[in-house]
Design a protein around this motif. Structure first.
Motif, PDB file in Angstrom:
ATOM      1  N   ASP A 175      -5.943  -7.101   5.491  1.00  0.00           N
ATOM      2  CA  ASP A 175      -4.894  -7.239   6.495  1.00  0.00           C
ATOM      3  C   ASP A 175      -3.629  -7.849   5.896  1.00  0.00           C
ATOM      4  O   ASP A 175      -2.514  -7.431   6.232  1.00  0.00           O
ATOM      5  N   VAL A 216      -1.848  -5.067   3.823  1.00  0.00           N
ATOM      6  CA  VAL A 216      -1.246  -4.007   4.638  1.00  0.00           C
ATOM      7  C   VAL A 216      -0.142  -4.553   5.542  1.00  0.00           C
ATOM      8  O   VAL A 216       0.870  -3.880   5.761  1.00  0.00           O
ATOM      9  N   ALA A 217      -0.305  -5.765   6.041  1.00  0.00           N
ATOM     10  CA  ALA A 217       0.767  -6.368   6.847  1.00  0.00           C
ATOM     11  C   ALA A 217       2.043  -6.504   6.030  1.00  0.00           C
ATOM     12  O   ALA A 217       3.151  -6.276   6.538  1.00  0.00           O
ATOM     13  N   CYS A 243       2.889  -4.559   3.505  1.00  0.00           N
ATOM     14  CA  CYS A 243       3.418  -3.201   3.362  1.00  0.00           C
ATOM     15  C   CYS A 243       4.185  -2.786   4.611  1.00  0.00           C
ATOM     16  O   CYS A 243       5.292  -2.242   4.532  1.00  0.00           O
ATOM     17  N   ALA A 244       3.607  -3.056   5.779  1.00  0.00           N
ATOM     18  CA  ALA A 244       4.244  -2.673   7.035  1.00  0.00           C
ATOM     19  C   ALA A 244       5.556  -3.427   7.253  1.00  0.00           C
ATOM     20  O   ALA A 244       6.518  -2.878   7.801  1.00  0.00           O
ATOM     21  N   ALA A 245       5.595  -4.680   6.800  1.00  0.00           N
ATOM     22  CA  ALA A 245       6.815  -5.476   6.952  1.00  0.00           C
ATOM     23  C   ALA A 245       7.944  -4.948   6.084  1.00  0.00           C
ATOM     24  O   ALA A 245       9.123  -5.025   6.454  1.00  0.00           O
ATOM     25  N   PRO A 269       7.450   0.505   7.149  1.00  0.00           N
ATOM     26  CA  PRO A 269       6.400   1.017   8.046  1.00  0.00           C
ATOM     27  C   PRO A 269       6.080   2.488   7.846  1.00  0.00           C
ATOM     28  O   PRO A 269       5.169   3.006   8.503  1.00  0.00           O
ATOM     29  N   ALA A 317      -7.152  -1.382   8.124  1.00  0.00           N
ATOM     30  CA  ALA A 317      -5.937  -2.174   8.331  1.00  0.00           C
ATOM     31  C   ALA A 317      -4.702  -1.275   8.383  1.00  0.00           C
ATOM     32  O   ALA A 317      -3.775  -1.528   9.162  1.00  0.00           O
ATOM     33  N   ALA A 318      -4.682  -0.234   7.567  1.00  0.00           N
ATOM     34  CA  ALA A 318      -3.552   0.695   7.596  1.00  0.00           C
ATOM     35  C   ALA A 318      -3.397   1.306   8.987  1.00  0.00           C
ATOM     36  O   ALA A 318      -2.292   1.361   9.540  1.00  0.00           O
ATOM     37  N   ASP A 350      -4.522   0.051  11.797  1.00  0.00           N
ATOM     38  CA  ASP A 350      -4.170  -1.014  12.737  1.00  0.00           C
ATOM     39  C   ASP A 350      -2.678  -1.339  12.705  1.00  0.00           C
ATOM     40  O   ASP A 350      -2.086  -1.699  13.731  1.00  0.00           O
ATOM     41  N   HIS A 351      -2.054  -1.240  11.523  1.00  0.00           N
ATOM     42  CA  HIS A 351      -0.645  -1.586  11.370  1.00  0.00           C
ATOM     43  C   HIS A 351       0.276  -0.372  11.469  1.00  0.00           C
ATOM     44  O   HIS A 351       1.487  -0.494  11.233  1.00  0.00           O
ATOM     45  N   GLY A 352      -0.275   0.783  11.810  1.00  0.00           N
ATOM     46  CA  GLY A 352       0.549   1.960  11.998  1.00  0.00           C
ATOM     47  C   GLY A 352       0.971   2.666  10.732  1.00  0.00           C
ATOM     48  O   GLY A 352       1.876   3.513  10.756  1.00  0.00           O
TER      49      GLY A 352
END
Length: 252
Positions: free
Chosen positions: A127, A130-131, A133-135, A138, A153-154, A156-158
């Protein structure tokens, strides 16, 4: 026509010390996992690798890792989720800048070595990676083993989860990789590796070390750049896939 992506760990030299034949491998693979300076790589190598990839139309991924140059990123490093988040943000930022300077972009992330192996199973570490990466972006994809915490996790974070498999690594019956410390964990015979990859792609099956047949659903196959003879192995894999009627194309 069936298609598959071939990914490879690249840019893994450091200073005066080269690692693998990046130029030859970039003539074969369709996606390049570029070291971001924590386990290998440095600013010049990162930029040069991005330029070579851009010239060949090869997709670029961030090969993020624990801060472990001495151990080549293959040793777990105790870290908090906040530390790991920041480390991944830092590495992504560096490679994104190099890619932009080379006229291309980072389109996915694949953790390296110990970080990959830990985050495949550890939900908190996955998490954090991946969080981060998303930050940063996205739109990034995340490349990892099927059924892993990283792919969960990917989702979950879109981010886009992309399952991969390995050309030159032995598998345990549960579908995970045989640890490198064990004999036979890495395959070296180019013919054997190529035949196995063709079966993986066309039949969705691979034989584990105990003889168990494992179902594999992957969109990418990793060929390691630091394996002795890696360029010749990758070329053999590509040639036999093409001969089997499989198209080669990046997953992004």
């Amino acid at each position: 026509m069936a298609t598959i992506d071939l990914n490879c760990d690249l840019g893994e030299g450091f200073g005066a010390w080269p690692m693998g034949d990046d130029a030859a491998l970039l003539d074969v693979v369709t996606s390049a996992n570029v070291a971001c300076g924590f386990h290998a790589g440095d600013p010049q190598i990162m930029l040069a690798t991005c330029r070579l990839a851009a010239e060949r139309g090869v997709a670029i991924g961030a090969h993020v890792a624990y801060p472990d140059l001495r151990g080549f990123g293959r040793r777990p490093v105790p870290t908090t989720s906040d530390e790991l988040f920041a480390d991944v943000v830092y590495q992504l930022g560096a490679l994104r800048a190099a890619a932009r300077a080379a006229g291309t972009r980072v389109s996915y992330v694949k953790p390296h070595g110990a970080l990959y192996n830990v985050a495949v199973r550890d939900a908190a570490q996955a998490d954090a990676v991946v969080a981060a990466c998303a930050a940063v972006d996205p739109q990034l994809a995340v490349l990892a083993l099927p059924g892993s915490e990283l792919l969960r996790a990917a989702s979950d974070h879109g981010l886009v989860p992309v399952p991969e498999t390995y050309a030159d690594r032995a598998f345990q019956p549960d579908g995970t990789l045989v640890p490198r410390a064990q004999a036979g964990s890495v395959l070296h015979d180019a013919g054997e590796i190529a035949s196995r990859v063709v079966r993986l792609v066309t039949e969705g099956q691979v034989t584990a070390v105990d003889g168990t047949e494992i179902a594999v659903d992957a969109r990418s196959v990793c060929v390691h750049g630091d394996t002795p003879g890696a360029a010749a192995i990758a070329a053999r894999v590509r040639a036999e896939l093409v001969a089997a009627g499989v198209g080669l194309r990046a997953f992004v």
